[in-house]
Write a protein that holds these residues in place. Structure first.
Motif, PDB file in Angstrom:
ATOM      1  N   LEU A 213     -33.866  30.494  -4.737  1.00  0.00           N
ATOM      2  CA  LEU A 213     -34.326  31.484  -5.709  1.00  0.00           C
ATOM      3  C   LEU A 213     -34.339  32.880  -5.088  1.00  0.00           C
ATOM      4  CD1 LEU A 213     -35.456  32.198  -8.493  1.00  0.00           C
ATOM      5  CD2 LEU A 213     -37.725  31.491  -7.656  1.00  0.00           C
ATOM      6  N   TRP A 214     -34.870  33.003  -3.872  1.00  0.00           N
ATOM      7  CA  TRP A 214     -34.943  34.286  -3.181  1.00  0.00           C
ATOM      8  C   TRP A 214     -33.545  34.883  -2.999  1.00  0.00           C
ATOM      9  CZ3 TRP A 214     -39.255  35.200   0.846  1.00  0.00           C
ATOM     10  CH2 TRP A 214     -39.211  36.512   1.330  1.00  0.00           C
ATOM     11  N   ARG A 215     -32.629  34.055  -2.489  1.00  0.00           N
ATOM     12  CA  ARG A 215     -31.268  34.540  -2.232  1.00  0.00           C
ATOM     13  C   ARG A 215     -30.578  34.961  -3.525  1.00  0.00           C
ATOM     14  NH1 ARG A 215     -26.979  33.175   1.858  1.00  0.00           N
ATOM     15  NH2 ARG A 215     -25.424  34.731   1.310  1.00  0.00           N
ATOM     16  N   PHE A 216     -30.725  34.167  -4.573  1.00  0.00           N
ATOM     17  CA  PHE A 216     -30.083  34.498  -5.843  1.00  0.00           C
ATOM     18  C   PHE A 216     -30.635  35.803  -6.407  1.00  0.00           C
ATOM     19  CE2 PHE A 216     -29.727  34.591 -10.405  1.00  0.00           C
ATOM     20  CZ  PHE A 216     -28.380  34.304 -10.598  1.00  0.00           C
ATOM     21  N   LEU A 217     -31.963  35.950  -6.431  1.00  0.00           N
ATOM     22  CA  LEU A 217     -32.556  37.162  -6.986  1.00  0.00           C
ATOM     23  C   LEU A 217     -32.162  38.404  -6.198  1.00  0.00           C
ATOM     24  CD1 LEU A 217     -36.095  35.867  -7.948  1.00  0.00           C
ATOM     25  CD2 LEU A 217     -34.279  36.608  -9.511  1.00  0.00           C
ATOM     26  N   THR A 218     -32.084  38.276  -4.888  1.00  0.00           N
ATOM     27  CA  THR A 218     -31.682  39.412  -4.058  1.00  0.00           C
ATOM     28  C   THR A 218     -30.280  39.880  -4.441  1.00  0.00           C
ATOM     29  OG1 THR A 218     -33.100  38.688  -2.248  1.00  0.00           O
ATOM     30  CG2 THR A 218     -31.291  40.169  -1.685  1.00  0.00           C
ATOM     31  N   ALA A 219     -29.402  38.952  -4.715  1.00  0.00           N
ATOM     32  CA  ALA A 219     -28.018  39.289  -5.044  1.00  0.00           C
ATOM     33  C   ALA A 219     -27.797  39.612  -6.515  1.00  0.00           C
ATOM     34  CB  ALA A 219     -27.098  38.137  -4.633  1.00  0.00           C
ATOM     35  N   HIS A 220     -28.568  38.993  -7.426  1.00  0.00           N
ATOM     36  CA  HIS A 220     -28.175  39.046  -8.838  1.00  0.00           C
ATOM     37  C   HIS A 220     -29.244  39.449  -9.845  1.00  0.00           C
ATOM     38  CE1 HIS A 220     -24.342  37.441  -7.631  1.00  0.00           C
ATOM     39  NE2 HIS A 220     -24.954  36.439  -7.027  1.00  0.00           N
ATOM     40  N   GLU A 221     -30.461  39.753  -9.411  1.00  0.00           N
ATOM     41  CA  GLU A 221     -31.442  40.166 -10.425  1.00  0.00           C
ATOM     42  C   GLU A 221     -30.989  41.423 -11.159  1.00  0.00           C
ATOM     43  OE1 GLU A 221     -36.130  41.191 -11.243  1.00  0.00           O
ATOM     44  OE2 GLU A 221     -35.564  40.496  -9.252  1.00  0.00           O
TER      45      GLU A 221
END
Length: 192
Positions: A39-47
């Motif tokens: 979740l952390w990695r995805f949000l960092t890249a795509h939020e």
């Protein structure tokens, strides 16, 4: 709705999404830490991709879809509220299941949840698994009824059963693409 990944029935990611809630002891913590990292990695890249898609500058508030099965300590809430850096400071408990929420079955209904009053806040709503979507859609409708501006739904895994309908063909098409953290479900190009 933006999925982080497909969660195919009987395969690893679907198994992890089940075990982070149902395993015991150190094993449960292992799966929670792994999913929190995803979740952390995805949000960092795509939020920003999600907020851009919703035509809002950012999501000021993050919340999760609460359980309707009586689980009071949902691990997704703990992940978003304390473990995941991009959501930690924006997390708020906004939704409460209605007493008869479980009786609604697979029906999408804003009556499944109640929300605290919102005044145009843009909300990032996180759910762990999207199977039929009735819980996340009901939660989104309750947030909108309470006055939310834009509500975007982010799910850790889009649950699919390859023996249902033409799902297997869609999954085979998805398998042709190579995974990259820089590939976004909302933009048709790689970025990072």
């Amino acid at each position: 709705m933006a999925p982080i990944s497909l969660a195919l029935k009987g395969e690893q990611y679907a198994n992890e999404l089940w075990r982070y809630k149902n395993a015991q002891g150190p094993e449960r913590q292992h799966f929670r830490m792994g999913l929190a990292a995803v979740l952390w990695r995805f949000l960092t890249a795509h939020e920003t991709c999600i907020s851009s898609s919703c035509a809002v500058p950012r999501f000021g508030t993050v919340t999760t879809v609460p359980s309707t099965s009586g689980r009071t300590d949902h691990p997704l809430r703990a992940m978003a509220a304390s473990m995941v850096g991009p959501t930690r400071d924006r997390y708020q408990d906004l939704l409460t299941p209605a007493p008869d929420a479980a009786a609604l079955g697979r029906t999408v209904s804003p009556a499944r949840y109640t929300s605290v009053g919102l005044w145009g806040d843009n909300i990032l709503l996180i759910d762990d698994t999207w199977t039929t979507g009735n819980h996340a859609q009901s939660a989104s409708a309750a947030l909108k009824a309470a006055g939310a501006g834009s509500v975007a739904i982010l799910v850790l895994g889009r649950h699919l059963n390859t023996s249902y309908g033409d799902t297997a063909a869609h999954v085979e098409q998805a398998r042709l693409r190579h995974f990259s953290w820089d590939t976004c479900a909302l933009r048709s190009w790689t970025h990072g």
